[in-house]
Design a protein around this motif. Structure first.
Motif, PDB file in Angstrom:
ATOM      1  N   UNK A  34      -5.383  -5.625   2.705  1.00 21.78           N
ATOM      2  CA  UNK A  34      -4.554  -4.910   1.752  1.00 21.78           C
ATOM      3  C   UNK A  34      -5.307  -3.999   0.806  1.00 21.78           C
ATOM      4  N   UNK A  35      -6.626  -3.948   0.919  1.00 22.11           N
ATOM      5  CA  UNK A  35      -7.395  -3.118  -0.016  1.00 22.11           C
ATOM      6  C   UNK A  35      -7.263  -1.649   0.354  1.00 22.11           C
ATOM      7  N   UNK A  36      -7.040  -0.811  -0.642  1.00 19.53           N
ATOM      8  CA  UNK A  36      -6.988   0.641  -0.456  1.00 19.53           C
ATOM      9  C   UNK A  36      -8.247   1.247  -1.073  1.00 19.53           C
ATOM     10  N   UNK A  37      -8.905   2.134  -0.351  1.00 22.86           N
ATOM     11  CA  UNK A  37     -10.138   2.717  -0.871  1.00 22.86           C
ATOM     12  C   UNK A  37      -9.859   3.491  -2.147  1.00 22.86           C
ATOM     13  N   UNK A  38     -10.847   3.513  -3.000  1.00 18.39           N
ATOM     14  CA  UNK A  38     -10.711   4.153  -4.304  1.00 18.39           C
ATOM     15  C   UNK A  38     -11.648   5.349  -4.396  1.00 18.39           C
ATOM     16  N   UNK A  39     -11.221   6.350  -5.137  1.00 18.08           N
ATOM     17  CA  UNK A  39     -12.034   7.559  -5.331  1.00 18.08           C
ATOM     18  C   UNK A  39     -12.097   7.880  -6.818  1.00 18.08           C
ATOM     19  N   UNK A  40     -13.222   8.475  -7.194  1.00 22.14           N
ATOM     20  CA  UNK A  40     -13.422   8.885  -8.583  1.00 22.14           C
ATOM     21  C   UNK A  40     -12.904  10.310  -8.754  1.00 22.14           C
ATOM     22  N   UNK A 177       4.214 -12.113  -6.439  1.00 25.20           N
ATOM     23  CA  UNK A 177       4.626 -10.736  -6.748  1.00 25.20           C
ATOM     24  C   UNK A 177       5.086 -10.632  -8.200  1.00 25.20           C
ATOM     25  N   UNK A 178       5.863 -11.622  -8.655  1.00 20.56           N
ATOM     26  CA  UNK A 178       6.342 -11.597 -10.038  1.00 20.56           C
ATOM     27  C   UNK A 178       5.176 -11.685 -11.016  1.00 20.56           C
ATOM     28  N   UNK A 179       4.196 -12.549 -10.732  1.00 18.82           N
ATOM     29  CA  UNK A 179       3.032 -12.661 -11.614  1.00 18.82           C
ATOM     30  C   UNK A 179       2.239 -11.361 -11.639  1.00 18.82           C
ATOM     31  N   UNK A 180       2.072 -10.730 -10.491  1.00 18.11           N
ATOM     32  CA  UNK A 180       1.357  -9.457 -10.435  1.00 18.11           C
ATOM     33  C   UNK A 180       2.132  -8.361 -11.154  1.00 18.11           C
ATOM     34  N   UNK A 204       0.844  -5.140  -3.224  1.00 15.52           N
ATOM     35  CA  UNK A 204       1.299  -4.578  -1.949  1.00 15.52           C
ATOM     36  C   UNK A 204       1.006  -5.529  -0.800  1.00 15.52           C
ATOM     37  N   UNK A 205      -0.149  -6.188  -0.843  1.00 14.86           N
ATOM     38  CA  UNK A 205      -0.479  -7.139   0.207  1.00 14.86           C
ATOM     39  C   UNK A 205       0.456  -8.335   0.176  1.00 14.86           C
ATOM     40  N   UNK A 206       0.827  -8.790  -1.020  1.00 16.46           N
ATOM     41  CA  UNK A 206       1.772  -9.903  -1.141  1.00 16.46           C
ATOM     42  C   UNK A 206       3.142  -9.513  -0.576  1.00 16.46           C
TER      43      UNK A 206
END
Length: 644
Positions: A34-40, A177-180, A204-206
């Protein structure tokens, strides 16, 4: 000026450091689900006017964003939900397909062995060995019916366990999901559009994991996800969750249903509303295939048992007694809903009686009877097709195919409901009623004879007993047929329509009275006579066993268009074809899921080669920024030296 250069270098160093940290974060989470790459996101810090022009003040990091596409993510969720549904369906249907298609453990070998025993008895009606063999093969047939039904019941029990587990998983994911939602709202509050990337990925992964369990609809509200299932039932609203439960069905305590707790009360959700995911696949299989298979098997057992009993009752055993019930046959399952009106001292609870009146008309469906707004509504399941809708209680025979209903209890109250399963217990309750080989009615209860004084060439058939049971009470009354001429005859004796005189003779035509039918052929002469009477001492007679053997190919089911063997073959074909259909669709859906995931990962996934390149780029930028700061430091020291 030196301080300005130092500031520019410091901003470049900070930006390069942020790029290095983000790249390292991407590399570290390349395999994180579920990880999405990050950009600066980096921008100019602007410039300062020195009169001769604007001199840049360096750079600044505007944001660290995840690379994310809503449309692609939603496509993956939908494909995941559909794929999981088919996986669950296929894992269940493959079990019963293996059971029914096996040539050695299916029903066909037991049916063939049973009728082989009947045919052997017909050839040797006075043989104890043949009688015992026929009874043993009947026991084996009953055992096979019961065993196949038990296997189907085990599948049903397994579905109950999986429903419980799936409901627990759904509740766990909805809580996550509710906690997130709550954490994201707090983390992003006042950040002016900045996003908590890792928390968003976790949420999103949940949701994606939830979609494996059940089809879920996500509606974004602010920074939170509201999640709905079924026909719009809320599962997550902001930081609040609604708990799913798996109570016993109100009309069938042996199976679990699905409900949602709202304000402390459990509201049952119709199975047809719970689509997608493992839960949807389990419920769809149970309603559309498991119930149908169990009913089809029970229908075969009831059809065979009823027809065999009817014919057996028309025979005579070794003691000269009429044949009794050979098989115990199941009766319709009728279950009132647990929510129905309770009985009172003056008014008993409403009750529904159901009796099979024509086994050949039975089908593979279950039915729901509901009383509402002073009307009785009968719905065929799982199609939910209304087959009766009237204010009067059903009184016409076979309102439900082959089954007659009756009101056996008190008055109905609006909301009362009954589940009617005409054939569900047919295989489970199929057993042998005869426990003494002498009680097998292999003989016919009548015997025909021609007078030895006859002068014509006429002959009388062995005669057959008309069915179905009950046997005509005058069946064994002695009757004599006397020809008054070559073309007319009289019948004397006791019975309905007897005596009868002046009857016209046609060679080979049926003559039927008192529950029997005979044919006379040839050319009888005047005063020739023929007798029909009780079959005393007929222990060597196998005429009824012959009639019982003919049931193997008789069209007893599907309105008189299919025999037992053919109906079972049709059931095996139904299960096999559906299994193949689900397998093919499952493979196609799995391919679509792979394609959707690949497309989504092409945008959001971490490419280690790309990140390695970025690592080198940011490393070089970091080194260059260090050189700028080194140059600024040298200039500053030079200025200090000049002031000495």
């Amino acid at each position: 000026m030196g301080f300005s250069i130092l500031g520019v270098g410091q901003s470049a160093l900070a930006a390069a450091q942020a790029g290095l940290a983000t790249t390292a974060h991407n590399i570290a989470n390349a395999s994180t689900p579920g990880y999405s790459r990050q950009v600066v996101l980096q921008g100019s810090a602007g410039g300062q006017d020195f009169g001769y022009g604007f001199v840049g003040k360096g750079t600044q990091v505007a944001d660290v964003r995840r690379v994310y596409d809503d449309l692609l993510t939603e496509r993956v969720r939908a494909a995941q939900s559909s794929s999981s549904r088919l996986d669950a369906y296929y894992s269940q249907i493959s079990q019963i397909n293996n059971q029914f298609s096996d040539a050695t453990t299916g029903l066909s070998p037991s049916l063939q062995d049973f009728f082989k025993g009947v045919q052997d008895l017909a050839a040797n009606p006075n043989s104890n060995a043949s009688r015992q063999s026929m009874l043993s093969s009947a026991e084996a047939l009953a055992s096979r019916f019961q065993s196949l039904n038990s296997q189907l019941q085990e599948v049903g029990d397994g579905i109950n366990s999986q429903i419980n587990a799936t409901v627990g998983s759904i509740n766990a994911y909805s809580t996550q999901i509710a906690q997130l939602n709550d954490e994201i709202e707090k983390a992003q509050a006042g950040l002016d559009g900045k996003t908590a990337n890792d928390l968003l990925d976790q949420r999103d992964q949940a949701v994606n994991e939830l979609s494996k369990q059940i089809k879920a609809t996500v509606v974004k509200q602010g920074n939170s996800y509201n999640v709905f299932i079924g026909n719009g039932q809320p599962l997550v609203v902001g930081a609040k969750t609604f708990t799913l439960v798996a109570p016993k069905s109100t009309t069938d305590p042996s199976r679990l249903s699905v409900g949602i707790v709202v304000n402390g009360s459990t509201i049952n959700i119709p199975e047809t509303d719970l689509q997608g995911g493992s839960l949807g696949g389990l419920l769809e299989f149970r309603g559309k295939m498991l119930d149908v298979t169990q009913n089809a098997l029970g229908r075969i057992a009831i059809g065979l048992g009823t027809a065999f009993n009817d014919q057996h009752a028309l025979g005579q055993d070794q003691a000269g007694l009429p044949g009794g019930k050979f098989f115990n046959v199941g009766t319709p399952y009728v279950q009132p809903a647990s929510t129905n009106r309770a009985a009172t001292s003056s008014d008993p609870a409403a009750g529904i009686g159901a009796a099979i009146t024509d086994a050949s008309q039975l089908n593979n469906s279950n039915y729901r009877l509901q009383y509402s707004d002073s009307k009785y509504v009968i719905t065929r399941m799982p199609e939910n097709a209304v087959v009766y809708d009237d204010a009067a209680f059903p009184s016409t025979p076979n309102i439900i195919q082959g089954v007659t209903l009756s009101n056996t209890g008190g008055s109905m109250t609006s909301g009362d409901e009954f589940l009617i399963r005409p054939a569900a217990t047919g295989a489970a309750n199929f057993s042998v009623a005869v426990n003494d080989i002498a009680r097998i009615a292999a003989a016919a209860p009548i015997r025909t004879a021609s007078s030895t004084a006859n002068s014509g060439t006429g002959s009388i058939s062995a005669g057959s007993v008309n069915g179905p049971a009950p046997v005509n009470g005058n069946l064994q009354q002695p009757v004599t047929i006397t020809f008054t001429s070559a073309t007319t005859f009289d019948i004397t004796g006791t019975g309905t329509g007897l005596p009868a005189t002046g009857l016209s003779y046609t060679s080979g035509s049926d003559i039927s009275y008192n529950g029997w039918t005979v044919q006379i052929t040839g050319d009888p002469a005047a005063n020739d006579s023929f007798s029909i009477g009780p079959n005393t001492g007929g222990v060597g007679d196998g005429r009824n066993a012959v009639a019982l053997g003919k049931l193997q190919t008789a069209n007893l089911l599907d309105g008189g268009t299919a025999n037992v063997q053919g109906s079972y073959a049709q059931l095996v074909s139904l299960v096999g074809n559906k299994s193949h259909e689900v397998e093919v669709t499952r493979n196609a859906e799995s391919t679509f899921l792979d394609q959707a995931t690949t497309a989504q990962q092409a945008v959001s996934g971490v490419n280690l080669d790309e990140e390695a390149t970025n690592l080198m780029r940011y490393q070089q930028a970091y080194q260059a920024a260090g050189k700028v700061m080194q140059a600024a430091s040298s200039l500053f020291e030079l200025l200090l030296d000049l002031t000495k």
